[in-house]
Scaffold this motif. Structure first.
Motif: not given
Length: 108
Positions: A77-78, A46, A73-74, A40, A93, A43, A70, A36, A50
């Motif tokens: 990351a999730t 993240v 990427a989110k 970051a 998200p 991006y 994005l 993550v 948010g």
């Protein structure tokens, strides 16, 4: 509907992948933090809840190609935060996805 099911499958698959690696809890935490953190770098949106990214999206301050990046990427990351096996660590998200989708509809 369909996107929600795909999202849940992504979460299950990522959790399953890490369970197969048999990392101890501290290993999952460290690896998730590294992944993550790496995301970051490109991006920084993240991180956090948010709200700032959502405000930028609604203001039209982000290009469509950046929004797609994005969004991906989110998602990643999730999925990575699920490796920690902590429901509290999972960002939310769906609202951001709706905002991104709405914003892209406005610009087309």
């Amino acid at each position: 509907g369909v996107l929600g099911a795909m999202f849940m499958r992504l979460l299950r698959e990522s959790e399953s992948l890490v369970q197969r690696l048999k990392l101890p809890l501290y290993g999952r935490l460290a690896f998730a933090g590294l992944v993550v953190g790496g995301i970051a770098v490109g991006y920084p949106e993240v991180w956090g809840n948010g709200h700032s990214a959502t405000n930028k999206i609604l203001a039209g301050a982000l290009a469509l190609d950046f929004l797609l990046g994005l969004f991906l990427a989110k998602l990643l990351a999730t999925a990575v935060t699920v490796w920690r096996s902590s429901a509290a660590s999972r960002p939310s998200p769906p609202s951001r996805a709706r905002t991104m989708t709405s914003r892209s509809a406005w610009t087309s």
